[in-house]
Design a protein around this motif. Structure first.
Motif, PDB file in Angstrom:
ATOM      1  N   ASP A   2       0.791  -1.462  -0.238  1.00  0.00           N
ATOM      2  CA  ASP A   2      -0.032   0.345   0.087  1.00  0.00           C
ATOM      3  C   ASP A   2       0.659   0.568   0.017  1.00  0.00           C
ATOM      4  O   ASP A   2       1.745   1.580   0.817  1.00  0.00           O
ATOM      5  N   GLY A   3       1.209   1.832  -1.342  1.00  0.00           N
ATOM      6  CA  GLY A   3       2.171   2.716  -1.403  1.00  0.00           C
ATOM      7  C   GLY A   3       3.503   2.557  -1.031  1.00  0.00           C
ATOM      8  O   GLY A   3       4.374   2.128  -1.784  1.00  0.00           O
ATOM      9  N   ASP A   4       3.935   3.040  -0.298  1.00  0.00           N
ATOM     10  CA  ASP A   4       5.740   2.423   0.228  1.00  0.00           C
ATOM     11  C   ASP A   4       4.980   1.645   0.770  1.00  0.00           C
ATOM     12  O   ASP A   4       6.420   0.933   1.723  1.00  0.00           O
ATOM     13  N   LEU A   5       4.532   0.702   1.525  1.00  0.00           N
ATOM     14  CA  LEU A   5       4.197   0.097   2.380  1.00  0.00           C
ATOM     15  C   LEU A   5       3.978  -1.802   1.960  1.00  0.00           C
ATOM     16  O   LEU A   5       3.441  -1.613   1.354  1.00  0.00           O
ATOM     17  N   LYS A   6       4.971  -2.403   2.501  1.00  0.00           N
ATOM     18  CA  LYS A   6       5.465  -3.544   2.261  1.00  0.00           C
ATOM     19  C   LYS A   6       4.650  -4.924   3.412  1.00  0.00           C
ATOM     20  O   LYS A   6       5.752  -4.246   4.191  1.00  0.00           O
ATOM     21  N   PHE A   7       3.949  -5.803   2.886  1.00  0.00           N
ATOM     22  CA  PHE A   7       3.528  -6.730   4.335  1.00  0.00           C
ATOM     23  C   PHE A   7       3.931  -8.217   3.191  1.00  0.00           C
ATOM     24  O   PHE A   7       3.660  -8.442   1.768  1.00  0.00           O
ATOM     25  N   SER A   8       3.700  -8.863   4.455  1.00  0.00           N
ATOM     26  CA  SER A   8       3.805 -10.190   3.714  1.00  0.00           C
ATOM     27  C   SER A   8       2.503 -10.595   2.975  1.00  0.00           C
ATOM     28  O   SER A   8       1.224  -9.993   3.810  1.00  0.00           O
ATOM     29  N   LEU A   9       2.011 -11.821   2.135  1.00  0.00           N
ATOM     30  CA  LEU A   9       1.265 -11.924   1.577  1.00  0.00           C
ATOM     31  C   LEU A   9       0.140 -12.794   3.059  1.00  0.00           C
ATOM     32  O   LEU A   9      -0.921 -12.712   3.355  1.00  0.00           O
ATOM     33  N   GLU A  10       1.084 -13.726   3.693  1.00  0.00           N
ATOM     34  CA  GLU A  10       0.117 -14.356   4.884  1.00  0.00           C
ATOM     35  C   GLU A  10      -0.082 -13.281   6.330  1.00  0.00           C
ATOM     36  O   GLU A  10      -1.104 -13.243   6.735  1.00  0.00           O
ATOM     37  N   SER A  11       0.320 -12.043   6.451  1.00  0.00           N
ATOM     38  CA  SER A  11       0.031 -11.182   6.936  1.00  0.00           C
ATOM     39  C   SER A  11      -0.895 -10.444   6.858  1.00  0.00           C
ATOM     40  O   SER A  11      -2.467 -10.267   7.690  1.00  0.00           O
ATOM     41  N   VAL A  12      -0.977 -10.207   5.638  1.00  0.00           N
ATOM     42  CA  VAL A  12      -2.801  -9.868   4.542  1.00  0.00           C
ATOM     43  C   VAL A  12      -3.801 -10.687   5.243  1.00  0.00           C
ATOM     44  O   VAL A  12      -4.265 -10.425   5.620  1.00  0.00           O
ATOM     45  N   LYS A  13      -3.380 -11.795   4.358  1.00  0.00           N
ATOM     46  CA  LYS A  13      -4.640 -12.313   5.428  1.00  0.00           C
ATOM     47  C   LYS A  13      -4.627 -12.851   6.507  1.00  0.00           C
ATOM     48  O   LYS A  13      -6.422 -12.873   6.625  1.00  0.00           O
TER      49      LYS A  13
END
Length: 85
Positions: A2-13
């Motif tokens: 989201d913009g300049d923020l990156k997160f792992s797919l597992e965390s987003v799930k």
């Protein structure tokens, strides 16, 4: 991402699970989804904690939750993938 923020797919799930679980509360008691923030959830993945300090946290969480909708395959949900659509 989201913009300049990156997160792992597992965390987003996991975030999506937390946010979907909030929908099952009595509708009269529920906060509108646009202003809901899972920051008080004890199972919120640690990588989201810095987002909780931001004023726009509810919208960031909402966009990330939408990105993890069930109709997207994992490859297309991955920010490193291009040309899926």
């Amino acid at each position: 991402q989201d913009g300049d923020l990156k997160f792992s797919l597992e965390s987003v799930k996991k975030l999506k699970e937390l946010m979907d679980g909030n929908r099952h509360i009595n509708p009269r008691m529920m906060v509108p989804m646009a202003s809901y923030s899972p920051c008080q959830e004890k199972h919120l993945p640690e990588e989201f904690w810095p987002v909780c300090k931001r004023e726009d946290a509810p919208m960031i969480f909402r966009r990330l939750s939408l990105a993890a909708e069930d109709d997207l395959c994992e490859i297309c949900a991955n920010a490193a993938c291009a040309g899926c659509f």
